[in-house]
Design an enzyme around this catalytic site. Structure first.
Site, PDB file in Angstrom:
ATOM      1  N   ARG A  55      52.821  38.995  25.729  1.00 24.62           N
ATOM      2  CA  ARG A  55      51.393  39.365  25.675  1.00 24.62           C
ATOM      3  C   ARG A  55      50.591  38.264  24.991  1.00 24.62           C
ATOM      4  NH1 ARG A  55      50.101  42.109  21.525  1.00 24.62           N
ATOM      5  NH2 ARG A  55      51.714  43.690  21.756  1.00 24.62           N
ATOM      6  N   LYS A 214      38.614  38.379  43.694  1.00 18.66           N
ATOM      7  CA  LYS A 214      37.783  38.003  44.829  1.00 18.66           C
ATOM      8  C   LYS A 214      38.130  36.576  45.279  1.00 18.66           C
ATOM      9  CE  LYS A 214      36.276  42.020  43.759  1.00 18.66           C
ATOM     10  NZ  LYS A 214      35.153  42.227  42.864  1.00 18.66           N
TER      11      LYS A 214
HETATM   12  C1  LIG Z   1      34.858  42.997  41.705  1.00 16.59           C
HETATM   13  C2  LIG Z   1      33.855  42.500  40.728  1.00 16.59           C
HETATM   14  C3  LIG Z   1      33.985  42.756  39.352  1.00 16.59           C
HETATM   15  C4  LIG Z   1      35.117  43.596  38.779  1.00 16.59           C
HETATM   16  O1  LIG Z   1      36.349  42.981  38.936  1.00 16.59           O
HETATM   17  P1  LIG Z   1      37.738  43.790  39.166  1.00 16.59           P
HETATM   18  O2  LIG Z   1      38.707  42.677  39.346  1.00 16.59           O
HETATM   19  O3  LIG Z   1      37.576  44.663  40.359  1.00 16.59           O
HETATM   20  O4  LIG Z   1      37.973  44.579  37.915  1.00 16.59           O
HETATM   21  C5  LIG Z   1      33.023  42.226  38.509  1.00 16.59           C
HETATM   22  N1  LIG Z   1      31.978  41.508  38.984  1.00 16.59           N
HETATM   23  C6  LIG Z   1      31.817  41.256  40.290  1.00 16.59           C
HETATM   24  C7  LIG Z   1      30.639  40.466  40.758  1.00 16.59           C
HETATM   25  C8  LIG Z   1      32.734  41.748  41.206  1.00 16.59           C
HETATM   26  O5  LIG Z   1      32.551  41.512  42.512  1.00 16.59           O
END
Ligand SMILES: *Cc1c(COP(=O)(O)O)cnc(C)c1O
Length: 412
Positions: A55, A214
């Site tokens: 961790r 993303k």
């Molecule tokens: C998806 C997203 C998040 C959150 O991220 P996770 O990996 O789903 O927890 C935060 N900000 C933006 C702009 C996103 O598209």
């Protein structure tokens, strides 16, 4: 451990491959091994090579953290911070939750009014209650509104640009100029633009944040989040908080992110080129009432986009397009039920094209009144343009739009 300081001179499309990386010192492996061991043997109590427990310390995660630190332009070295100011978490929201722990109970946060739905939910439904945070949502497309909202208690400004899903832009340098010398931590969620197109830390922001789920991961197969800072004092505190809270990125996920980021520059180039072509085409389509894309001259902040979003000196606007269909919910359903290449799915930033309906899907956690005031209507549709042949994507959209039957009153 060498710091490869020389890699700062590389272009960003080389940094995605080499930034903060070095061959494995024992085997020469060019990709870091996935280090799964949770604990590390010590020679004598307290005597070890910098690794005690996974961790707190993990070599695969460090490799990913140093890479994203270099991409976001942090100038911290391994002497300042073992991963050069980069921190990786189990999700984007885990990264956000950890960043919010920089604040004390009751402090004031100014946040962009148009935020990722989960960020809004964490701030309003969780941290207002559990941390007593006072949050003011402001339309930061006009930076002067920040100055009006700042109080003596303001300790953080949280921006997203371009925003999700209305693709509003925030002038990062203008925010920095207002926040400067006021003991306010500035954070930019850079998920939509990625460091390929936009560099918040170079604009003077304290922290760049990502959902690595993303574009960084890029293949819709890993959940992750990232924080990068250029400030040694914040790196110290984030290192403490990352370990104390414990929502770290696992070694498999770190490896998948490292692998995904190798092609980030190539992917962003293709995402941007295809999205611009598709946005221009949609803008001419009679069944589309309005197209929002920072690369279109019709975008109200197109000049800012050209200045702030660049790839190797050329404007680049990313892969996200928002459209307002002529008609309402029925027409939106007809359109979304008839795509074949695009997948009707939440999320974004993968190699495959996705399409979704924010009011029903990603932004259902935003209260209806707020959605209405932000313009997230039943005719609003969000498109994440993938890296397939743009001709196939255009043909798919054309066929799905042909399936939409507009009531006579809407015309078209
Ligand atoms: C998806 C997203 C998040 C959150 O991220 P996770 O990996 O789903 O927890 C935060 N900000 C933006 C702009 C996103 O598209």
């Amino acid at each position: 451990m060498s710091d490869h300081l020389g890699d700062r001179d590389l272009h960003i499309d080389s940094l995605v491959i080499h930034g903060g990386q070095h061959p494995d010192p024992i085997t020469g492996a060019v990709m870091p091994p996935i280090s799964l061991s949770t604990t590390y043997a010590q020679e004598s109590p307290g005597q070890h090579a910098g690794y005690e427990y996974t961790r707190s310390h993990n070599p695969t995660r460090y490799a990913m953290e140093r890479l994203i630190a270099r991409l976001e332009g942090s100038t911290l070295t391994v002497d300042d911070d073992v991963s050069c100011g980069g921190f990786a978490f189990s999700s984007g929201l885990a990264a956000t939750a950890t960043a919010l722990e920089l604040l004390d109970h009751g402090q004031h946060v100014i946040a962009m009014d148009d935020l990722y739905g989960g960020t809004y939910r964490l701030l309003t439904n969780v941290r207002e209650r559990s941390q007593g945070l006072k949050i003011t949502y402001v339309d930061l497309t006009d930076p002067r509104r920040v100055a009006e909202a700042i109080t003596d208690e303001t300790r953080m400004i949280w921006v997203e640009t371009p925003t999700n899903p209305t693709l509003k832009l925030v002038d990062l340098e203008a925010i920095v100029n207002i926040a400067r010398d006021r003991n306010i931590v500035t954070v930019c969620d850079n998920t939509f633009a990625t460091p390929i197109l936009q560099r918040p830390i170079e604009a003077g922001f304290d922290i760049a944040m990502h959902s690595a789920t993303k574009y960084l991961g890029g293949h819709s197969d890993v959940l992750g989040g990232v924080l990068v800072t250029n400030r040694a004092d914040l790196a110290d505190r984030l290192r403490y908080l990352q370990n104390a809270i414990g929502s770290v990125m696992g070694p498999f996920d770190a490896y998948l992110c490292l692998r995904g980021i190798k092609t980030l520059a190539l992917r962003m180039e293709r995402h941007s080129a295809s999205a611009l072509r598709i946005a221009e085409w949609l803008e001419r389509h009679p069944k589309v009432a309005r197209v929002v894309y920072p690369g279109l001259a019709s975008h109200p902040q197109h000049d800012l986009a050209r200045r702030q979003m660049q790839f190797n000196g050329q404007p680049g606007f990313g892969g996200m397009i928002t459209i307002h269909l002529a008609g309402g919910l029925d027409e939106s359903r007809q359109f979304l039920e008839n795509v074949r290449v695009f997948a009707l799915a939440e999320s974004l930033g993968g190699v495959e094209s996705l399409i979704e309906h924010p009011a029903i899907m990603t932004h259902a956690s935003v209260p209806p009144e707020t959605r209405a005031s932000l313009g997230i209507s039943d005719s609003l549709i969000r498109i994440s343009v993938g890296i397939e042949a743009a001709d196939d994507l255009l043909a798919d959209l054309e066929a799905a739009l042909a399936a939409v039957r507009l009531p006579a009153s809407v015309g078209g």
